[in-house]
Design a protein around this motif. Structure first.
Motif, PDB file in Angstrom:
ATOM      1  N   ARG A  16      -0.001   7.771  -1.489  1.00 22.18           N
ATOM      2  CA  ARG A  16       0.648   6.552  -0.966  1.00 22.18           C
ATOM      3  C   ARG A  16       2.163   6.716  -0.802  1.00 22.18           C
ATOM      4  O   ARG A  16       2.826   5.864  -0.224  1.00 22.18           O
ATOM      5  CB  ARG A  16       0.403   5.392  -1.942  1.00 22.18           C
ATOM      6  N   GLY A  65       0.827  -1.211   0.000  1.00 25.55           N
ATOM      7  CA  GLY A  65       0.000   0.000   0.000  1.00 25.55           C
ATOM      8  C   GLY A  65       0.863   1.265   0.000  1.00 25.55           C
ATOM      9  O   GLY A  65       0.399   2.334  -0.381  1.00 25.55           O
ATOM     10  N   ASP A  66       2.120   1.137   0.438  1.00 25.47           N
ATOM     11  CA  ASP A  66       3.037   2.283   0.404  1.00 25.47           C
ATOM     12  C   ASP A  66       3.750   2.332  -0.951  1.00 25.47           C
ATOM     13  O   ASP A  66       3.775   1.341  -1.691  1.00 25.47           O
ATOM     14  CB  ASP A  66       4.101   2.158   1.506  1.00 25.47           C
ATOM     15  N   TYR A 117       5.793  -3.057  -0.804  1.00 21.87           N
ATOM     16  CA  TYR A 117       5.480  -1.689  -1.252  1.00 21.87           C
ATOM     17  C   TYR A 117       5.737  -1.547  -2.752  1.00 21.87           C
ATOM     18  O   TYR A 117       6.389  -2.404  -3.357  1.00 21.87           O
ATOM     19  CB  TYR A 117       6.248  -0.633  -0.432  1.00 21.87           C
TER      20      TYR A 117
END
Ligand code: PLP
Length: 429
Positions: free
Chosen positions: A200, A146-147, A172
């Motif tokens: 993000r 999600g990052d 990520y």
């Protein structure tokens, strides 16, 4: 060359000759008959004679012109002396009692680094090199699925390959901003980063001055943009520290990295990781062992076991040497050598410069394609016949020769390099 036996820190020329002989250096003791006297103060307008006296501080054989600072620089005499004096002291009495002074020497190097970078000693981690410092950052942040991490395409593998490989492990995403050639102007980088940063994005990683073609990125603007969006910045300073007059107080990155053995002309395998006080809580140490630093972030991030303190002390001495010459004078000199190379190479038929000639866009790295001349053969001929050391770029990405001149190079060496390239371009190698 002037001859003077150094005695300021307890090292004699005989001691030093023995050390070099033991270390397998190419220099034979009898070649060390001339040991440079301390460098004189920099004149208000440093001329070629002054820069010749700087050259004499280095042990490189006089007819050798190595222009490869973006890869590795030699250390001047005071740095070698400081390292030898500390090594001799430590090996003469390796007791804890005697070695206490080594910790003090390490802390003094930290103080000098902080002063040099215009930050506080609390924010300095003494690392082994830029590769390690970049990886301490990419391994030490809490990043998860999600990052996103935004990187620039021309970053070094210790930056980009590290982020990309660790992304597979931690989940990520990595987004890459392309870096067109020639340097498209500062606005390009700021606009591209503005577009690339999303809600993000956690990190923006870029290189202050690229070692590929010497592109200078608008570091302060990029850090300001990232800060305003709540994004951490990792600025790779391997090719900037020791040649550009870097001011981290002004730039305000979260992390900045560099190596002593490049433009600072310090010892090998010593480097720096700057951690902005506000980013301290965001990063975890990757190496946890004994012997941490004494202050600030070094208490948790620099417990890396036994270090080569004489080399760290030598790093401090390298910063003293640069400070003595003057950092603005160093930047101006390296840039003027690069500008002279650019001017000379541009006049040679068939040469294509990958480095932008505008000094607001490039620093002291000059990369060019020598027409259809074989790059490896040209580099070999330059070294063998003309005593010029350079780096090669093979492959399809901006192939060519890279010349990165520094304070130990002279204008005569620049002329020699240009004349030699011209000769091989006309006659072949
Ligand atoms: C931009 C850049 N970053 C990182 C590095 C890695 O430096 P070191 O080998 O000192 O770790 C280099 C080396 O050339 C470089 O040019």
């Amino acid at each position: 060359m002037r001859t003077k036996q150094s005695s300021t820190n307890g090292i004699s020329r005989r001691d030093f000759s023995r050390l070099l002989a033991l270390s397998g250096s190419v220099l034979l003791p009898q070649q060390l008959a001339a040991w440079p006297a301390p460098l004189a103060q920099t004149p208000a307008r440093p001329d070629e004679r002054f820069w010749m006296s700087v050259r004499e501080q280095f042990l490189m054989t006089p007819n050798l012109a190595v222009m490869n600072a973006a890869n590795l620089c030699p250390s001047p005499a005071p740095v070698l002396e400081a390292m030898y004096a500390s090594t001799k002291d430590m090996d003469g009495d390796p007791s804890f009692e005697n070695r206490q002074k080594m910790s003090a020497g390490k802390e003094e190097a930290r103080r000098l680094l902080a002063q040099f970078l215009h930050v506080t000693a609390d924010e300095i981690v003494i690392a082994r090199n830029t590769s390690e410092a970049n990886n301490i950052v990419s391994s030490g942040l809490d990043l998860k699925a999600g990052d996103e991490v935004v990187i620039f395409a021309d970053n070094h593998p210790s930056n980009n390959s590290a982020w990309t490989q660790k992304a597979k492990r931690f989940g990520y995403a990595v987004s890459v901003i392309s870096q067109p050639n020639p340097h498209p102007g500062a606005e390009y980088f700021v606009d591209a980063a503005t577009r690339a940063i999303s809600p993000r994005t956690r990190v923006l990683a870029f290189t202050h001055m690229t070692s590929t073609v010497g592109d200078v990125l608008p570091a302060s603007e990029l850090c300001r943009l990232a800060r305003a969006r709540g994004v951490l910045t990792l600025v790779d300073g391997a090719s900037a520290l020791g040649v550009l007059d870097v001011d981290l107080g002004e730039m305000q990155p979260d992390f900045y990295t560099g190596s002593a053995h490049k433009w600072p002309c310090g010892p090998k395998e010593v480097g720096v990781l700057y951690v902005n006080a506000r980013a301290k809580e965001r990063i975890h140490p990757s190496i946890i062992s004994a012997y941490p630093g004494a202050v600030g972030v070094s208490r948790s991030m620099e417990a890396m076991g036994q270090r080569d303190e004489p080399a760290i002390i030598g790093f401090g001495e390298a910063l003293n040497f640069q400070t003595k010459i003057g950092r603005k004078a160093i930047e101006a000199r390296s840039r003027s050598l690069a500008q002279a190379l650019i001017a000379g190479l541009s006049r040679i038929d068939g040469v294509h410069l990958w480095t932008h000639p505008d000094p607001t866009r490039s620093g002291a790295v000059v990369t060019f394609r020598p027409g259809n001349v074989d790059i490896a053969k040209l580099a070999a001929a330059l070294y063998r016949n003309d005593r010029i050391g350079c780096a090669t770029r093979t492959g399809s990405d901006r192939p060519g020769i890279r010349l990165s001149p520094h304070i130990y190079n002279t204008m005569a060496e620049v002329d020699r390099a240009v004349a030699a390239v011209g000769k091989y371009m006309r006659q072949g190698v």
